[in-house]
Design a protein around this motif. Structure first.
Motif, PDB file in Angstrom:
ATOM      1  N   ASP A 100       2.780 -19.475  -6.630  1.00  0.00           N
ATOM      2  CA  ASP A 100       1.673 -18.652  -7.107  1.00  0.00           C
ATOM      3  C   ASP A 100       0.849 -19.394  -8.157  1.00  0.00           C
ATOM      4  O   ASP A 100       1.318 -20.343  -8.788  1.00  0.00           O
ATOM      5  CB  ASP A 100       2.199 -17.354  -7.723  1.00  0.00           C
ATOM      6  N   LEU A 126      -1.582 -14.744  -8.711  1.00  0.00           N
ATOM      7  CA  LEU A 126      -2.429 -14.529  -7.558  1.00  0.00           C
ATOM      8  C   LEU A 126      -1.811 -15.198  -6.342  1.00  0.00           C
ATOM      9  O   LEU A 126      -1.212 -16.272  -6.452  1.00  0.00           O
ATOM     10  CB  LEU A 126      -3.827 -15.130  -7.785  1.00  0.00           C
ATOM     11  N   SER A 127      -1.965 -14.582  -5.192  1.00  0.00           N
ATOM     12  CA  SER A 127      -1.589 -15.264  -3.962  1.00  0.00           C
ATOM     13  C   SER A 127      -2.688 -16.248  -3.593  1.00  0.00           C
ATOM     14  O   SER A 127      -3.835 -16.118  -4.041  1.00  0.00           O
ATOM     15  CB  SER A 127      -1.373 -14.257  -2.827  1.00  0.00           C
ATOM     16  N   ASP A 131      -9.042 -13.931  -0.508  1.00  0.00           N
ATOM     17  CA  ASP A 131      -9.897 -13.357  -1.539  1.00  0.00           C
ATOM     18  C   ASP A 131      -9.062 -12.479  -2.459  1.00  0.00           C
ATOM     19  O   ASP A 131      -8.060 -11.891  -2.050  1.00  0.00           O
ATOM     20  CB  ASP A 131     -11.001 -12.516  -0.904  1.00  0.00           C
ATOM     21  N   GLN A 132      -9.494 -12.408  -3.719  1.00  0.00           N
ATOM     22  CA  GLN A 132      -8.769 -11.624  -4.714  1.00  0.00           C
ATOM     23  C   GLN A 132      -9.749 -10.640  -5.360  1.00  0.00           C
ATOM     24  O   GLN A 132     -10.355 -10.922  -6.387  1.00  0.00           O
ATOM     25  CB  GLN A 132      -8.167 -12.543  -5.785  1.00  0.00           C
ATOM     26  N   LEU A 135      -9.753  -7.500  -9.687  1.00  0.00           N
ATOM     27  CA  LEU A 135      -9.106  -7.948 -10.927  1.00  0.00           C
ATOM     28  C   LEU A 135      -9.890  -7.369 -12.102  1.00  0.00           C
ATOM     29  O   LEU A 135     -11.118  -7.426 -12.120  1.00  0.00           O
ATOM     30  CB  LEU A 135      -9.083  -9.471 -11.002  1.00  0.00           C
TER      31      LEU A 135
END
Length: 282
Positions: A100, A126-127, A131-132, A135
């Motif tokens: 990670d 975060l992986s 897309d993240q 957050l």
């Protein structure tokens, strides 16, 4: 020996302490004897223009660029204002860092050594290769309504480093300068020294003061910073410079400890955040 990180996971310790300087002293605190009669009178806080709320929408972006020859990291960081807070998303994010990774916001520039080790906001693990969205940078109150004192987005490996050549605990794998598009949220905010008083007895410097003075000033005589002495309180310091207690917190978003004698408080909007606090390990 690697240095200890003081980043706060999922929250920002940005609120000025409410406690007077300690310990008290029976000695008379040093007070600048320079004449201040020529200094302009600051407008009363109630006479200033009202604080501006950053409108909803995209307010900041950063393009991530790899800084390690061993890994490739890319993506775009997007900061959005909406409702009661600020959200962050990583778009087109790709990383071949093993395990990670973490995303940090730092108040210092990309070239700062160990910029993720102190005074940074962490978004947690975060992986990779995805897309993240969603957050959170916190509510508007946590940054006094304006998070633009953060200068750099930083990706680090989750595992603490033990072999970083710079001695950093968290090795930056990718960085990106944050480009902000926000209005002046405190129009007319200018600290003007109206003279030492009980609870705000530290010295300030004028343009003609020597370089060894306990505060610095620009050519217009308006102070850049204030050095606290024993017995000071934040309310009295704010009153001395014609600003509100909340203004003083806005100008010093990285201050989280109780006020102590010898502390320097920033008094200029342009030096908010990393501009007034030395970077880690400087």
């Amino acid at each position: 020996m690697p240095r200890l990180a003081t980043s706060v996971l999922g929250s920002i310790a940005l609120v000025l302490g409410l406690v007077a300087c300690s310990p008290p002293t029976t000695e008379t605190p040093p007070v600048d004897t320079d004449a201040h009669s020529a200094a302009p009178v600051p407008p009363a806080p109630s006479d200033r223009a009202a604080n501006v709320v950053i409108p909803d929408g995209v307010i900041g972006t950063a393009e991530l660029t790899s800084v390690s020859r061993d890994n490739t990291v890319s993506g775009t960081v997007v900061v959005t204002a909406g409702g009661g807070g600020f959200d962050v998303a990583l778009k087109d994010f790709r990383s071949d860092v093993p395990g990670d990774v973490q995303l940090f916001f730092s108040p210092w520039s990309e070239t700062t050594t160990c910029l993720a080790d102190m005074y940074s906001f962490s978004f947690g693990n975060l992986s990779t290769d995805a897309d993240q969205p969603g957050l959170s940078l916190g509510n508007r109150d946590s940054s006094r309504g304006d998070p633009s004192y953060f200068l750099t987005a930083v990706i680090t490996a989750n595992a603490l480093s033990t072999t970083d050549p710079d001695g950093c605990v968290l090795t930056p794998r990718a960085v990106g300068t944050i480009t902000w598009d926000v209005p002046d949220t405190r129009p007319g905010l200018l600290a003007v020294d109206t003279g030492a008083r009980f609870g705000a007895g530290g010295a300030t410097a004028t343009a003609t003061a020597t370089a060894t003075a306990t505060a610095t000033a620009t050519a217009d005589g308006a102070p850049l910073s204030y050095r606290a002495v024993a017995g000071d309180t934040l309310n009295d310091i704010a009153d001395r410079f014609g600003i509100t207690f909340d203004d003083l917190g806005f100008l010093n978003p990285l201050t989280s400890r109780q006020l102590q004698a010898g502390d320097d408080l920033n008094l200029r909007v342009a030096l908010r955040g990393g501009g007034s606090v030395p970077p880690p390990w400087a």
